[in-house]
Design a protein around this motif. Structure first.
Motif, PDB file in Angstrom:
ATOM      1  N   ARG A  27      16.841 -76.947 -14.084  1.00 29.01           N
ATOM      2  CA  ARG A  27      16.601 -75.660 -13.428  1.00 29.01           C
ATOM      3  C   ARG A  27      16.366 -74.584 -14.484  1.00 29.01           C
ATOM      4  NH1 ARG A  27      19.976 -76.532  -9.835  1.00 29.01           N
ATOM      5  NH2 ARG A  27      20.506 -78.554 -10.612  1.00 29.01           N
ATOM      6  N   PRO A  28      15.857 -73.416 -14.093  1.00 32.69           N
ATOM      7  CA  PRO A  28      15.667 -72.321 -15.050  1.00 32.69           C
ATOM      8  C   PRO A  28      17.001 -71.630 -15.339  1.00 32.69           C
ATOM      9  CG  PRO A  28      14.849 -71.656 -12.914  1.00 32.69           C
ATOM     10  CD  PRO A  28      15.243 -73.102 -12.799  1.00 32.69           C
ATOM     11  N   PHE A  29      17.832 -72.270 -16.139  1.00 34.73           N
ATOM     12  CA  PHE A  29      19.199 -71.803 -16.340  1.00 34.73           C
ATOM     13  C   PHE A  29      19.248 -70.434 -17.013  1.00 34.73           C
ATOM     14  CE2 PHE A  29      22.965 -71.468 -19.042  1.00 34.73           C
ATOM     15  CZ  PHE A  29      23.941 -71.543 -18.074  1.00 34.73           C
ATOM     16  N   TRP A  30      18.541 -70.269 -18.128  1.00 38.13           N
ATOM     17  CA  TRP A  30      18.632 -69.008 -18.867  1.00 38.13           C
ATOM     18  C   TRP A  30      18.011 -67.859 -18.089  1.00 38.13           C
ATOM     19  CZ3 TRP A  30      22.211 -69.064 -22.206  1.00 38.13           C
ATOM     20  CH2 TRP A  30      22.525 -70.237 -22.868  1.00 38.13           C
ATOM     21  N   ALA A  31      16.975 -68.129 -17.320  1.00 35.66           N
ATOM     22  CA  ALA A  31      16.388 -67.087 -16.480  1.00 35.66           C
ATOM     23  C   ALA A  31      17.395 -66.621 -15.434  1.00 35.66           C
ATOM     24  CB  ALA A  31      15.134 -67.627 -15.797  1.00 35.66           C
ATOM     25  N   GLY A  32      18.084 -67.557 -14.805  1.00 32.40           N
ATOM     26  CA  GLY A  32      19.092 -67.189 -13.818  1.00 32.40           C
ATOM     27  C   GLY A  32      20.257 -66.435 -14.435  1.00 32.40           C
ATOM     28  N   LEU A  33      20.669 -66.868 -15.629  1.00 30.78           N
ATOM     29  CA  LEU A  33      21.794 -66.200 -16.289  1.00 30.78           C
ATOM     30  C   LEU A  33      21.442 -64.765 -16.669  1.00 30.78           C
ATOM     31  CD1 LEU A  33      24.683 -66.553 -17.420  1.00 30.78           C
ATOM     32  CD2 LEU A  33      23.604 -67.138 -19.595  1.00 30.78           C
ATOM     33  N   VAL A  75      21.841 -60.182  -8.731  1.00 26.53           N
ATOM     34  CA  VAL A  75      22.832 -61.265  -8.828  1.00 26.53           C
ATOM     35  C   VAL A  75      22.451 -62.409  -7.888  1.00 26.53           C
ATOM     36  CG1 VAL A  75      25.242 -61.868  -8.355  1.00 26.53           C
ATOM     37  CG2 VAL A  75      24.713 -59.789  -9.626  1.00 26.53           C
ATOM     38  N   VAL A  76      22.042 -62.078  -6.683  1.00 25.07           N
ATOM     39  CA  VAL A  76      21.640 -63.113  -5.726  1.00 25.07           C
ATOM     40  C   VAL A  76      20.390 -63.847  -6.213  1.00 25.07           C
ATOM     41  CG1 VAL A  76      20.728 -63.464  -3.382  1.00 25.07           C
ATOM     42  CG2 VAL A  76      22.735 -62.031  -3.741  1.00 25.07           C
ATOM     43  N   LEU A  77      19.449 -63.127  -6.798  1.00 25.29           N
ATOM     44  CA  LEU A  77      18.246 -63.779  -7.316  1.00 25.29           C
ATOM     45  C   LEU A  77      18.571 -64.691  -8.497  1.00 25.29           C
ATOM     46  CD1 LEU A  77      15.624 -60.902  -7.105  1.00 25.29           C
ATOM     47  CD2 LEU A  77      15.667 -63.005  -5.776  1.00 25.29           C
ATOM     48  N   GLY A  78      19.525 -64.288  -9.332  1.00 25.35           N
ATOM     49  CA  GLY A  78      19.946 -65.159 -10.430  1.00 25.35           C
ATOM     50  C   GLY A  78      20.564 -66.448  -9.916  1.00 25.35           C
ATOM     51  N   LEU A  79      21.387 -66.354  -8.890  1.00 21.98           N
ATOM     52  CA  LEU A  79      21.966 -67.556  -8.292  1.00 21.98           C
ATOM     53  C   LEU A  79      20.901 -68.398  -7.588  1.00 21.98           C
ATOM     54  CD1 LEU A  79      25.271 -66.030  -6.879  1.00 21.98           C
ATOM     55  CD2 LEU A  79      25.010 -67.548  -8.854  1.00 21.98           C
ATOM     56  N   THR A  80      19.912 -67.731  -6.992  1.00 18.61           N
ATOM     57  CA  THR A  80      18.812 -68.456  -6.357  1.00 18.61           C
ATOM     58  C   THR A  80      18.027 -69.262  -7.378  1.00 18.61           C
ATOM     59  OG1 THR A  80      18.627 -66.770  -4.648  1.00 18.61           O
ATOM     60  CG2 THR A  80      16.714 -68.186  -4.972  1.00 18.61           C
ATOM     61  N   GLN A  84      18.219 -72.901  -6.095  1.00 16.33           N
ATOM     62  CA  GLN A  84      17.000 -73.148  -5.326  1.00 16.33           C
ATOM     63  C   GLN A  84      15.808 -73.016  -6.262  1.00 16.33           C
ATOM     64  OE1 GLN A  84      16.575 -73.982  -2.076  1.00 16.33           O
ATOM     65  NE2 GLN A  84      18.789 -74.171  -1.915  1.00 16.33           N
ATOM     66  N   GLN A  85      15.684 -73.959  -7.206  1.00 18.79           N
ATOM     67  CA  GLN A  85      14.653 -73.839  -8.231  1.00 18.79           C
ATOM     68  C   GLN A  85      13.242 -73.932  -7.660  1.00 18.79           C
ATOM     69  OE1 GLN A  85      17.230 -75.834  -8.397  1.00 18.79           O
ATOM     70  NE2 GLN A  85      16.680 -77.921  -8.869  1.00 18.79           N
ATOM     71  N   GLN A  86      13.078 -74.352  -6.406  1.00 17.22           N
ATOM     72  CA  GLN A  86      11.759 -74.392  -5.791  1.00 17.22           C
ATOM     73  C   GLN A  86      11.227 -72.974  -5.558  1.00 17.22           C
ATOM     74  OE1 GLN A  86      14.456 -75.829  -4.395  1.00 17.22           O
ATOM     75  NE2 GLN A  86      14.097 -78.006  -4.723  1.00 17.22           N
ATOM     76  N   SER A  87      12.108 -72.009  -5.405  1.00 21.94           N
ATOM     77  CA  SER A  87      11.684 -70.629  -5.165  1.00 21.94           C
ATOM     78  C   SER A  87      11.792 -69.783  -6.431  1.00 21.94           C
ATOM     79  CB  SER A  87      12.525 -70.019  -4.043  1.00 21.94           C
ATOM     80  OG  SER A  87      13.878 -70.019  -4.421  1.00 21.94           O
ATOM     81  N   GLY A 122      13.305 -62.501 -15.205  1.00 20.24           N
ATOM     82  CA  GLY A 122      12.234 -62.730 -14.238  1.00 20.24           C
ATOM     83  C   GLY A 122      11.032 -63.407 -14.871  1.00 20.24           C
ATOM     84  N   ALA A 123      10.680 -62.990 -16.093  1.00 19.96           N
ATOM     85  CA  ALA A 123       9.545 -63.621 -16.779  1.00 19.96           C
ATOM     86  C   ALA A 123       9.849 -65.076 -17.118  1.00 19.96           C
ATOM     87  CB  ALA A 123       9.213 -62.837 -18.050  1.00 19.96           C
ATOM     88  N   LEU A 124      11.072 -65.360 -17.544  1.00 18.07           N
ATOM     89  CA  LEU A 124      11.443 -66.749 -17.820  1.00 18.07           C
ATOM     90  C   LEU A 124      11.400 -67.601 -16.559  1.00 18.07           C
ATOM     91  CD1 LEU A 124      14.444 -66.378 -20.300  1.00 18.07           C
ATOM     92  CD2 LEU A 124      12.197 -67.331 -20.782  1.00 18.07           C
ATOM     93  N   SER A 125      11.798 -67.023 -15.447  1.00 25.32           N
ATOM     94  CA  SER A 125      11.795 -67.770 -14.191  1.00 25.32           C
ATOM     95  C   SER A 125      10.380 -68.090 -13.732  1.00 25.32           C
ATOM     96  CB  SER A 125      12.520 -66.982 -13.108  1.00 25.32           C
ATOM     97  OG  SER A 125      12.466 -67.653 -11.881  1.00 25.32           O
ATOM     98  N   VAL A 126       9.477 -67.126 -13.867  1.00 28.61           N
ATOM     99  CA  VAL A 126       8.099 -67.357 -13.457  1.00 28.61           C
ATOM    100  C   VAL A 126       7.443 -68.404 -14.353  1.00 28.61           C
ATOM    101  CG1 VAL A 126       5.813 -66.280 -13.326  1.00 28.61           C
ATOM    102  CG2 VAL A 126       7.785 -65.112 -12.383  1.00 28.61           C
ATOM    103  N   SER A 127       7.784 -68.404 -15.625  1.00 28.47           N
ATOM    104  CA  SER A 127       7.116 -69.313 -16.559  1.00 28.47           C
ATOM    105  C   SER A 127       7.776 -70.689 -16.641  1.00 28.47           C
ATOM    106  CB  SER A 127       7.082 -68.696 -17.952  1.00 28.47           C
ATOM    107  OG  SER A 127       8.390 -68.583 -18.474  1.00 28.47           O
ATOM    108  N   TRP A 128       8.953 -70.869 -16.061  1.00 28.65           N
ATOM    109  CA  TRP A 128       9.647 -72.155 -16.162  1.00 28.65           C
ATOM    110  C   TRP A 128       8.941 -73.195 -15.306  1.00 28.65           C
ATOM    111  CZ3 TRP A 128      12.294 -75.427 -12.791  1.00 28.65           C
ATOM    112  CH2 TRP A 128      13.065 -76.413 -13.395  1.00 28.65           C
TER     113      TRP A 128
END
Length: 179
Positions: A27-33, A75-80, A84-87, A122-128
């Protein structure tokens, strides 16, 4: 059986560490953190009261409720992003937009700390992108050493029937035709 060949018991810490490393890699761990951590200064700082000597400065404004909502959503988006790595793309874009809104609403993005954390998260999550296991390439022929047969890198033929990148004898010449 000697003492050296017995299987070594794996302690609980190593087992937990191994399973956490596996979980983190899926999952995008660092993006969520980073996104999760961005929510806390944005929620916390607008409600603080600073004191300078005898002077008390209250930072709460009319946008305090907006800061609280932005922080909770981050916080909720980080947990998502974690669970929920599909989103991940939706969560990443939403985190970037909330970071931009926090510049105006929440004391310059909670003094740029929360803004930068949310923007990077957010950028890390989009690029993961989820990784795929690398398959070992299939080896044909003998593995011992190089063969004496010529190597043809491409199979595209020219109008004259020659193989591109090879000499008329079929040997590789390393060049390209200029036709």
């Amino acid at each position: 059986m000697s003492a050296d060949t017995r299987p070594q018991p794996i302690d609980n810490f190593r087992r937990f560490r191994h399973s956490f490393r596996h979980w983190r890699g899926q999952r995008p761990f660092w993006a969520g953190l980073l996104t999760l951590l961005a929510g806390f200064p944005i929620m916390y700082i607008p409600y603080q009261t600073m004191t300078l000597g005898d002077l008390s400065i209250r930072m709460a404004t009319t946008a305090g409720a907006g800061s609280l909502i932005i922080g909770v959503l981050l916080v909720v988006l980080g947990l998502t992003m974690w669970f929920q790595q599909q989103s991940r793309i939706f969560a990443g874009v939403a985190a970037i937009l909330l970071a931009l809104v926090s510049l105006v609403v929440s004391n310059i993005g909670a003094f740029l700390i929360g803004f930068l954390l949310a923007l990077i998260g957010g950028a890390l999550s989009v690029s993961w992108m989820p990784g795929k296991p690398i398959a070992a390439p299939a080896v044909e022929g003998p593995v011992d050493g190089p063969s004496d047969e010529p190597v043809r890198l491409t199979k595209d033929t020219s109008p004259r029937g020659e193989v591109s990148g090879t000499t008329p004898g079929g040997e590789f010449d390393g060049g390209h035709r200029g036709d």
